[in-house]
Each structure stands twice: as structure tokens, then as C-alpha cells.
Design a protein around this motif. Structure first.
Motif, PDB file in Angstrom:
ATOM      1  N   ARG A  21      36.520  57.612   5.937  1.00  0.00           N
ATOM      2  CA  ARG A  21      35.544  57.517   4.842  1.00  0.00           C
ATOM      3  C   ARG A  21      34.943  56.111   4.721  1.00  0.00           C
ATOM      4  N   ALA A  22      35.719  55.108   5.110  1.00  0.00           N
ATOM      5  CA  ALA A  22      35.164  53.750   5.111  1.00  0.00           C
ATOM      6  C   ALA A  22      34.011  53.674   6.101  1.00  0.00           C
ATOM      7  N   ILE A  23      34.195  54.324   7.254  1.00  0.00           N
ATOM      8  CA  ILE A  23      33.098  54.364   8.233  1.00  0.00           C
ATOM      9  C   ILE A  23      31.887  55.064   7.629  1.00  0.00           C
ATOM     10  N   LEU A  24      32.175  56.139   6.886  1.00  0.00           N
ATOM     11  CA  LEU A  24      31.098  56.864   6.218  1.00  0.00           C
ATOM     12  C   LEU A  24      30.358  55.951   5.237  1.00  0.00           C
ATOM     13  N   LEU A  25      31.161  55.185   4.435  1.00  0.00           N
ATOM     14  CA  LEU A  25      30.553  54.261   3.468  1.00  0.00           C
ATOM     15  C   LEU A  25      29.682  53.239   4.184  1.00  0.00           C
ATOM     16  N   GLY A  26      30.253  52.732   5.292  1.00  0.00           N
ATOM     17  CA  GLY A  26      29.478  51.765   6.078  1.00  0.00           C
ATOM     18  C   GLY A  26      28.185  52.381   6.580  1.00  0.00           C
ATOM     19  N   PHE A  28      26.530  54.849   5.206  1.00  0.00           N
ATOM     20  CA  PHE A  28      25.610  54.967   4.072  1.00  0.00           C
ATOM     21  C   PHE A  28      24.921  53.639   3.782  1.00  0.00           C
ATOM     22  N   ALA A  29      25.740  52.566   3.759  1.00  0.00           N
ATOM     23  CA  ALA A  29      25.184  51.250   3.477  1.00  0.00           C
ATOM     24  C   ALA A  29      24.130  50.895   4.519  1.00  0.00           C
TER      25      ALA A  29
ATOM     26  N   LEU B 185      36.941  57.386  -1.303  1.00  0.00           N
ATOM     27  CA  LEU B 185      37.600  56.707  -0.190  1.00  0.00           C
ATOM     28  C   LEU B 185      39.081  57.035  -0.139  1.00  0.00           C
ATOM     29  N   ILE B 297      28.189  43.041   3.923  1.00  0.00           N
ATOM     30  CA  ILE B 297      28.782  44.347   3.621  1.00  0.00           C
ATOM     31  C   ILE B 297      29.679  44.795   4.768  1.00  0.00           C
ATOM     32  N   LEU B 301      33.679  45.367   4.550  1.00  0.00           N
ATOM     33  CA  LEU B 301      34.214  46.705   4.817  1.00  0.00           C
ATOM     34  C   LEU B 301      35.256  46.641   5.931  1.00  0.00           C
ATOM     35  N   TYR B 305      39.251  47.752   6.191  1.00  0.00           N
ATOM     36  CA  TYR B 305      39.709  48.562   7.322  1.00  0.00           C
ATOM     37  C   TYR B 305      40.981  47.991   7.915  1.00  0.00           C
ATOM     38  N   THR B 324      27.522  46.556  -2.507  1.00  0.00           N
ATOM     39  CA  THR B 324      26.487  47.362  -1.856  1.00  0.00           C
ATOM     40  C   THR B 324      25.566  48.011  -2.889  1.00  0.00           C
ATOM     41  N   MET B 328      21.587  47.703  -3.217  1.00  0.00           N
ATOM     42  CA  MET B 328      20.748  48.906  -3.103  1.00  0.00           C
ATOM     43  C   MET B 328      19.903  49.128  -4.347  1.00  0.00           C
TER      44      MET B 328
END
Lengths: 659, 384
Positions: A21-26, A28-29, B185, B297, B301, B305, B324, B328
């Protein structure tokens, strides 16, 4: 439940989900930032031109500048209305402007006492934001430069140079030219020329009366503009010379008036109230049109105080009323010229005589002649000369009102002339049809009573005229051929307006007109009613005329017969005249309101005005100012016989003495 | 220093080791953004350090020191302070409701002596810490779908409603979305996510029509059609878009932006500073700054991770989500894609409160990075 969450333990579901999900957030950003980049590209790369235009229209502004108002001159080019520079001091209400402190500071440079400061503070606080309020007008150059130098420290203060209207002849032209004043809310319309935004400019002035009002649009010119850079509050930041639009000055207006005659006319009225109109009886040009008492138009430009206004509006002699155009008066005996024409037109023999015994009885009432003892036997010529009422009473019964009205109208009475300025009152020239209309609701009053002819014939009764009409009447009589129209405005912006002589002929026999004129000539000869008062003293140039004394009330109720007493009940004095008698050049009418007598109040004034007019005419002046005969040169000494000095010395020596 | 140093408990507690583990590239990126902000503020003030530019740079300097201090602070201290900070935030929000100052029509400020601040800023950090701590001791199944989820839901709802009541819709949304991001998340079931999205979409139109204050509704409606009211509430959006669009590819030049220099741009030093940037440096300048934001960002992130503790992961990701969202929302607003809400561009806009909050958040992120191998207890029964 779970043990200590040490990192080794946690290669588990939670971590896996989080990582995905962090990848997903990234993602999206990243998408969001890309979208923003796309939007920027759209605005900044594809829509640039549109927004650049909007940005420019934000940044630059055109500030209107009023054009110099057109100058008004007299027939010889003398200035009657012009502009002069005016250094103004303006304070604006805006953010960060402490008006009170500003005024205190300004008081160090210009005279502003506490009372005035308080009043200005009130004005400034009630003015719309950023609308400049004038703190001081007509600063001296020293004051203007002192303020200008300190301008950067004085927030909200501007010193600028505007133009202000000036009338160098003060009151003499106030009624004809009028004046300019600040624009009122009511003056602004939504469409047409008065929707022009220039009207909102603090320095703009609008014509409110007379020529200034009638020719306002021509005099205004085309406003210019300054290209300035402004901030969001509309404050001027920079000035860009190259973008300026230069204003187009207003058109020059030339009047037919003559400044000297006009000034002289106002002068001769003195304390009296009334009007005088002089016309060129060949062209119809109005040389003089003066109303007295007058007022100083310059005060109206500055703005009247309420005390000044009350003073002008409350005065019995009505300085603001134009007595030449808006004042209506019975013409009195000056109207006998018209009655005389009507008598001749009716086919009555001018030699027919009427015996005057001081008046006549008619319809059970006694109609007085102004001469108590009577004039004796009178024909037309004598009746005009002596202004015999009885003759005209008697003849009017044979002529009737319609003929008299016809003559009066042909000579301009009861008519409004197109002289370019408003304010003329038509007056009344009665006849049978008029009376029927006038008393439309009152049938009993509709018929014309024979008795009414009598007062009509001597210029009383319903009859009412203005001074300009009387002048036109006289000018047409003096011209003899043309039904002249008066002309006040000679040219606008160099374009000449049609002359008054471009008019049809008078529908009367020249012979009849000449008879009336002969009568008018006799008035100013020995024995006439205005003999003493009308001597011009200009050699062989003589003036013809007709006196008039018009009563303003019925004397039957007793009292002083209009020869004294309360001012507003006294008789009006009138005089119409033309000169020179042999070749008429100028015609005029003078009304002295409640002046008591035509020969005593009006005729002497008319003479003075006429003199000035005649002396201004180069042709006539040449006739008056005859060159002195040159003395004949008689050569009595032969030049050769003059002894030379040496000879003299010799003779002296021979005589045995020193020279 | 090597990563291995961090795995050795004795070694990793040394200050020098901790300092060397801070992501200095990240700090550099922040400096670049804040420096750009100072540069723009200098231009807006008419080439003057005062009133904004110097203050901005100085505040940022102090915040960097603070961030470093927070970065070396043990992650377990953060962990222990999580609930107290959240609790304090909620208390302050209640206090502001009772005794707060009304400024610009909203009750947002709390004054203590001469110092006044917005409690909503405290809760922004508080919600991230509290949720991270809450999820830290919870197995995946619960976080996915269970009745237990009402606890985080309530923890989010309380501050959101309090802030919304002030009314500060922008901040309320920001807190809600930050909280939502952490919940997602942490592994929330897709079914719940999908139904929540649909639910929100269904609720918005009636809320706009009936639930909003007049000025809020006006802003939303204006956003939908800015040119209906170019001098009223559409003015901000329109002027901002004019500034952006007229900048073109390379901009009007430094100090030459007529929109900002002549005050057509409202709030040019705070919420609309990005528009000033766009006007003076054009597309190229804007994209450069956006890339810097993207880098920040991404690095933040990546820190989350790397963390080996669930608390660390969620806390770092939560802060990143907040950051973020700031970027945005502000970006979208300036570009005319969102209604005008008072959300500044972090680090670029002038304003101490937001910068402080964001830098505290970055301090937390760096702390997570520095302590990524530290064991964090479940913390059961311990509030300190």
C-alpha cells in the motif's frame, strides 16, 4: 496478546500489506504531481496568450484627462471665457492614510485653519474610498512646489495642475455665456454624451447655463488619457508616456456680442434692473444682450456658498433671471409702431385725424391719454411723435385685434428665435383665436370685447413680450425689407453659422414702414417724447426711437399712478431705437424694470449704449471723426533769402558789438 | 557508518552514528524548497528581506535544528508520547471551542499570554502518532476488517468534528484524510475502502447544499465556475490562474511578476505563493519545484518502507501523507482545480505554524529512519 514487536519477528502479513500500500500511496502521489504538471503545462504553455492579456489589462489602466475647454470670444476675438491653470491639493481616503494627521501636516504648507480641517476631515471620511477630495484650490506656485517636493512622504496627498474656467468680464456676460460647475448626480445619464466616464473626473466641469450649456459638447473636446501602471487597489505605480492619448481641445465659439458695448450696457444700468439688446440691423447679429443686475459667473465655477446663493436668489431684482430672454413685459407705447402699421395696412388714411382731449370714453369707461390736457388734433405721424393714446384708442376700434396681432407677429413678437441658447419665453400676442384657446374652459370670457382693442393698441392688456423680441421688432423696422433673425453665435470651431439676414422679406409695404419710421424719427426731434434723452452728440448721426411706459397694475384703484411708491408696483420704462436715422445700422431695445418712464429711465441708457455701439463701428466712426482741414501752406519766405550765420556775424561786427 | 552499525544496540545509540544516519539528501531538498520560498518572499516584498524573506529563512533554520534534535530522539520516546500528544491536541481543540479567539470569522486560535497558536496543528501530529501506536499492537486481521476498527474511526472522528466545527474545513479534511491514509496503509479491507469512497461521494452534494456555512458554499460554487463572480469569491482563483498562465514557459523574470508585485494576487505570500513562483519563473520553475516536492515525498515514503517497526512505518507514512496532501491541495487550489481552502504550500509559503508542524513531522520521519532497526514494544499498559 502479541509479544514484543521486535523487527525480526515481523516478516509478516502486516508488513507485506503496508509495503504494497505504501507503493500505492507513492503511485498516487506521483500521479497527483504529474497531473499538476499537466495542468501547469496547459495553463502556462497553451493558454499563455489569454492570461497574458488578462494580466496586462490588470496591470495597465488608462486614466482620463479632460480636454481644455473651448474658449468663447466676442465678435472681435476678445476672450469672454477661457481657462487658467489651477494648482489643486487633493487628499484621498485609503488604507494607511490618516487623514487627520495628513491635514495637520499640510497646514504647515498651506493655510488650513482648524475649522476648515474639521470640515475637510468630514468630507474625506464621507467620500468613497480612493476618490480624491480637494483640500485646496488655486495654490500659489510656491505652495504647489513645496507640497510636490514632499509628496513621497505625504501618503494619500497629491498636488496636481488642472484647469479652471475663468470669465474675465465677470458679470457682463453671465446670462448669455452662463457658467460651468461640478457635475451633479442628475447630470449623468446612462446613454448618450452624458454617459461619458469623463464626467466622473474630479477636474471636469459641465456647462450649466447659457452658451456653456447649449454648446457643452462642442466646448468639451475629446478627453485624453494617461497610460499608467496600477496596483490591485487602483493606485498609480508608474506612468508610461508612450501610451498617452493627447486630449483634443474643445471648439472655439465666437459670439456676435461686443465686449465694450456689453460692458457699457451693464454699467449704465447702475442700480436699476432690466435688459438691453442691440442688434445689427443689416445682419441680425446681436451686438449686446445685457441683463442687470448680474452676478459673477466665476463664483459659480468655484461653487457658491449657501449664503451667496441665498443672497442671489432672494434679491428682489432677481440677478439670476435673464431679463432679455426670460423676463416678459408689456411693451407699452413702443408697441404703437405695430399698431400704426396695422392701421396703415387696414387702409386708413394716415392723414386722418383724431382729436385728443385727454382721453376717450368707451363702453362706460374713460380711457386716459398720458397727457392730461390732450394733444388736440392728431394724425398718424403726430400720434407716434407725441405717443398720443387717444389716437390709437380710436383707430384700434377700426382695425381690430387680428390685424394688430398679424403685424406684431410679422415683426417677431410672440416668437422664439433660434439663437443657440435656451431660456427664451414666448410671451403673448393676443388675437381672437388666441383668446378662444386661452379661455377654453370659460365660454363667457371667449369673445373679444371691443374695449380690449384700446389697451391692446397702446401695448397693454394681455400683450407680453421679451426684450429680444422688441429688439428684433425694431431691427426689422429699421431694416425695412428683411424679416431679420437674431444671431448670437457667429461660429463654432471656425464654422460660421447662417446670418440673420438670410430671411424672407417683410410682408408689408415699404411705404407703410417708412411712415412708421418717420414717426419714430420725429420722437427724437424737437417736440418728440424723447428729444432730450436721445441726443447722441455725434454730429449728424441721429437716433430714431419710440418710448414706452408700461403700467404693471390697474390705476383705477388709486395710488401713485406708477410714478413712485413701492418698487415692484412702479411702471416699466421702455425704449426702442435705431441709428443712424438716414441709413439705419443698429437697432436696440431697452427695458428698465419699474424704471417709471420710457423717456426718463430707458431712453438715456439707450443713448449711451447706442453711442458706444456707433463709435465701435469703423465706418460710422469715420463719419463722426472728420479729419481737420489741412492749413494751406503759403511759402511767404524765399528759402534763398535766409541769411547764413556768417553773414549775421558780419552784420553784427559791422554794428560794432559782440554777436 | 554502515547499516550494520545500526543493528548493534550499543553502537546505534551513539549520537554521531545517529546523526550520520539522518537522510541528509532529504534535508538538502527541504533546504532547496525553503530557500525557493525565501527567494520568492524577497521578490514579493519588492526586493526586501523584510517583512517575510529573512523571517522565513530564520524560522526554517530553527526548524531544521529542531528536526535534527527530534531525529536523534529515541523512537520509543515518540512511541510513549503518542497518546499524550493526541490527548493534549483533543483537549486544546475543546479549549479553543470554549475560549478561543475568533479571527476572520472562525474560532481557530488559542492564546496563552502573548503567544497564540492553532491547536489543530498539534492534532495533525497527534493523530499520526496515536494511530501508528494503536495499529502497532494489532494483528493484520483486525486491521483489515473487524468491529475493532471503530476505535481508530472514533479517534479520527473526534478531532475532525471539532476542527470542522470551528469551522476550518480545510484542516478537518486534511486530518480526516491523513487518518484515512494510515488506516488504509495499515491494511483496511478493500471492501471497506470502496464503500467508504462511495459513501463520501454520495454525501458531498447534499452537504454542500445544506450543511455548509454560506461562505464555504460560496467558495465551492465559485470554484465550479470562477468567472461568475470575478471580483468576489472567484477573484482569488481567477487572479491566481492569470498569474500562472501569464508566466508562460520561462516566466516574467525574477521580481517582475505584475500580478504579485501589484497586489492583484491575494495572499501572495502565503497560500498563493506558488502562483507568484509560476508567474516569475514560468513552467520551468514550477516543474522544478514540483520535482523537489516529489523527491521529498519519495524519500519520506522510502523511509517508512525501511522501518522495521510497524509504529515507525505507519508514523512515517502518515506524516508523508499529510505532507503530500498539503502539496496536492494547495497546488490544486492555485491551479484552479480545487476550491479555495486555507491550506498553504508547505516550506514555500510564509507562516510559522505550518512549517513547524511539518518540520516536527519530518523530525519524526528522520527519527524513524535513524531508529529503523530499534525494537519498539507493543507498549501495552504504558502511556509514558
Amino acid at each position: 496478546m502479541t509479544g514484543p514487536a521486535i523487527f525480526f519477528e515481523e516478516v509478516n502479513e502486516r508488513q507485506g500489506v503496508f509495503h504494497r500500500r505504501a507503493i500505492l500511496l507513492g503511485t498516487f502521489a506521483g500521479l497527483g504531481l504529474t497531473a499538476m504538471g499537466g495542468r501547469l503545462a496547459y495553463l502556462q504553455l497553451f493558454q499563455t496568450q489569454r492570461y497574458e492579456r488578462l494580466s496586462t489589462s490588470n496591470q495597465f489602466n488608462f486614466k482620463l484627462m479632460p480636454a481644455p475647454r473651448g474658449v468663447i470670444v466676442d465678435r472681435n476675438g476678445a476672450v469672454l471665457a477661457a481657462n487658467r491653470p489651477n494648482f489643486r491639493l487633493l487628499v484621498v481616503r485609503d488604507k494607511g492614510v490618516d487623514a487627520e494627521a495628513t491635514l495637520k501636516t499640510l497646514a504647515n504648507y498651506v493655510p488650513l485653519d482648524d475649522v476648515r480641517q474639521r470640515r475637510l476631515l468630514k468630507d474625506i471620511n464621507s467620500a468613497p474610498r480612493r476618490a480624491p477630495v480637494s483640500v485646496m484650490e488655486d495654490m500659489s506656485w510656491e505652495q504647489f512646489s513645496a507640497i510636490s517636493v514632499r509628496a513621497p512622504e505625504l501618503v494619500g496627498v497629491t498636488a496636481d495642475m488642472g484647469e479652471v474656467r475663468v470669465y474675465p468680464h465677470g458679470g457682463a456676460f453671465a446670462h448669455v455665456i452662463g457658467y460651468v460647475a461640478k457635475v451633479n448626480r442628475e447630470d449623468i445619464s446612462l446613454t448618450g454624451p452624458n454617459a461619458d466616464p469623463i464626467l466622473l473626473h474630479p477636474g471636469f466641469r459641465m456647462g450649466k447655463q447659457g452658451v456653456e450649456k447649449a454648446f457643452d459638447l462642442e466646448l468639451r473636446g475629446r478627453p485624453g488619457a494617461r497610460k499608467v501602471e496600477v496596483d490591485a487597489n487602483g493606485r498609480e505605480v508608474r506612468h508610461h508616456d508612450e501610451g498617452d492619448i493627447t486630449p483634443e481641445p474643445g471648439a472655439e465659439i465666437q459670439l456676435t456680442l461686443d465686449v465694450d458695448v456689453q460692458n457699457r450696457a451693464l454699467e449704465v444700468f447702475g442700480e436699476e434692473s432690466g435688459g438691453a439688446v442691440v442688434m445689427d440691423c443689416r445682419t441680425g447679429d446681436i451686438i449686446c444682450m445685457t441683463s442687470a443686475p448680474s452676478f459673477d459667473a466665476n463664483r459659480f465655477v468655484r461653487g457658491l456658498t449657501s449664503a451667496e446663493y441665498r443672497g442671489l436668489a432672494g434679491f428682489e431684482r432677481k440677478p439670476m433671471l435673464d431679463k432679455c430672454l426670460s423676463g416678459l413685459y408689456p411693451p407699452g407705447s413702443t408697441f404703437k409702431t405695430m399698431t400704426a402699421l396695422a392701421i396703415l395696412e387696414a387702409g386708413i388714411d394716415p392723414e386722418a385725424r383724431v382729436s385728443c382731449g385727454g382721453g376717450m370714453n368707451f363702453g362706460g369707461r374713460y380711457f386716459h391719454c398720458h397727457k392730461k390736457g390732450g394733444h388736440g388734433s392728431q394724425n398718424l405721424h403726430e400720434a407716434i411723435k407725441n405717443s398720443c393714446d387717444t389716437y390709437f384708442y380710436s383707430m384700434s376700434l377700426r382695425v381690430g385685434p387680428d390685424r394688430i396681432a398679424q403685424a406684431a407677429r410679422a415683426f417677431g413678437l410672440g416668437q422664439i428665435f433660434d439663437i443657440g441658447i435656451p431660456g427664451q419665453k414666448r410671451g403673448i400676442v393676443p388675437d381672437r383665436a388666441w383668446k378662444k384657446r386661452y379661455f377654453a374652459k370659460n365660454v363667457d370670457q371667449q369673445p373679444w370685447w371691443p374695449g380690449e382693442n384700446l389697451s391692446y393698441a397702446i401695448g397693454q392688456g394681455y400683450l407680453q413680450v421679451n426684450c429680444l423680441q422688441l429688439a428684433v421688432m425694431t431691427a426689422r423696422l429699421a431694416n425695412g425689407v428683411k424679416a431679420l433673425n437674431p444671431r448670437l453665435v457667429r461660429s463654432v470651431g471656425g464654422k460660421e453659422l447662417p446670418k440673420g439676414s438670410e430671411a424672407p422679406d417683410l410682408p408689408f409695404l415699404r411705404e407703410h414702414i417708412d411712415r412708421v419710421r418717420a414717426g419714430m424719427g420725429a420722437v427724437t426731434e424737437a417736440g418728440g417724447t424723447a428729444f432730450r434723452a436721445s441726443q447722441l452728440g455725434l454730429g449728424d448721426i441721429l437716433m430714431a426711437g419710440k418710448t414706452g411706459t408700461a403700467q404693471v397694475r390697474n390705476y383705477d384703484k388709486g395710488g401713485s399712478r406708477g410714478k413712485g411708491g413701492v418698487w415692484h408696483l412702479r411702471d416699466h420704462g421702455l425704449f426702442v431705437a435705431y441709428a443712424p436715422v438716414d441709413a439705419p445700422r443698429y437697432a436696440m431695445a431697452v427695458i428698465v424694470q419699474h424704471g417709471m418712464g420710457g423717456s426718463t429711465a430707458a431712453a438715456p441708457r439707450a443713448r449711451e449704449i447706442m453711442r458706444t455701439t456707433l463709435l465701435k463701428d469703423p465706418e460710422l466712426r469715420a463719419r463722426i471723426v472728420k479729419p481737420l482741414p489741412m492749413p494751406e501752406i503759403v511759402p511767404d519766405i524765399e528759402l534763398d533769402n535766409i541769411p547764413n550765420p556768417t553773414t549775421i556775424e558780419r552784420i553784427a561786427a559791422a554794428a560794432g558789438g559782440p554777436a | 557508518m554502515t547499516v550494520s552499525a545500526l543493528t548493534r544496540p550499543g553502537e546505534r545509540d551513539r549520537l554521531i552514528v545517529k546523526l550520520s544516519e539522518i537522510d541528509w539528501l532529504f534535508v538538502l531538498v527541504l533546504c532547496l524548497i525553503a530557500g525557493t520560498g525565501s527567494l520568492m518572499l524577497f521578490s514579493i516584498a519588492g526586493s526586501s528581506w523584510t517583512p517575510w524573506s529573512a523571517a522565513h529563512a530564520m524560522r526554517f533554520g530553527i526548524c531544521v535544528v529542531l528536526m535534527i534534535a527530534l531525529a536523534v530522539m529515541d523512537i520509543r520516546v515518540w512511541f510513549a508520547l503518542a497518546y499524550p500528544i493526541y490527548g493534549l491536541g483533543v483537549l486544546l481543540l475543546i479549549a479553543v471551542e470554549l475560549v478561543g479567539d475568533v479571527r476572520l470569522g472562525a474560532q481557530r486560535w488559542l492564546s496563552i499570554g502573548s503567544f497564540s497558536f492553532q491547536p489543530s496543528e498539534v492534532i495533525k501530529v497527534g493523530i499520526v502518532l496515536a494511530l501508528a501506536r494503536l495499529y502497532h499492537g494489532v494483528p493484520a486481521q483486525r486491521a483489515q476488517l473487524s468491529w475493532w476498527l471503530f476505535i481508530p474511526a472514533a479517534m479520527i472522528a473526534v478531532p475532525v468534528l471539532l476542527v470542522a466545527h470551528q469551522p476550518d474545513l480545510g484542516t478537518a479534511m486534511l486530518i480526516a484524510m491523513t487518518g484515512g491514509a494510515i488506516v488504509v496503509l495499515a491494511g483496511l479491507s478493500w471492501k471497506v475502502i470502496a464503500s467508504a469512497i462511495f459513501g463520501v461521494l454520495a454525501v458531498i452534494p447534499p452537504y454542500v447544499l445544506f450543511g455548509m456555512h454560506e461562505y464555504q458554499r460560496q467558495r465551492v460554487l465559485t470554484f465550479l465556475d470562477p468567472e461568475t463572480d470575478p471580483s468576489g469569491s472567484g477573484y482569488h482563483i481567477l487572479q491566481s490562474m492569470i498569474a500562472l498562465g501569464s508566466g508562460g514557459l520561462l516566466g516574467k523574470g525574477y521580481g517582475l511578476g505584475s500580478q504579485s508585485q501589484l497586489n492583484f494576487l491575494p495572499e501572495k505570500q502565503t497560500d498563493f505563493i506558488f502562483a507568484t513562483l509560476a508567474e516569475e519563473f514560468g513552467f520551468v520553475g514550477c516543474v522544478s519545484v514540483l520535482i523537489l516536492y516529489g523527491a521529498a515525498i519519495f524519500m519520506a515514503l522510502r523511509t517508512s518502507y525501511l522501518s522495521h517497526s510497524h509504529f515507525g512505518r505507519l508514523a512515517a507514512a502518515g506524516v508523508t501523507a499529510t505532507f503530500t496532501l498539503y502539496v496536492m491541495i494547495n497546488g490544486a487550489m492555485v491551479m484552479g482545480l480545487a476550491p479555495v481552502v486555507g491550506v498553504p504550500m508547505p516550506m514555500l509559503s510564509y507562516g510559522g505554524t505550518v512549517m513547524l508542524t511539518v518540520m516536527i513531522g519530518f523530525g519524526l520521519i528522520q527519527s524513524v529512519r535513524v531508529h529503523r532497526y530499534s525494537e519498539v514494544t507493543s507498549g501495552k499498559g504504558s502511556f509514558v
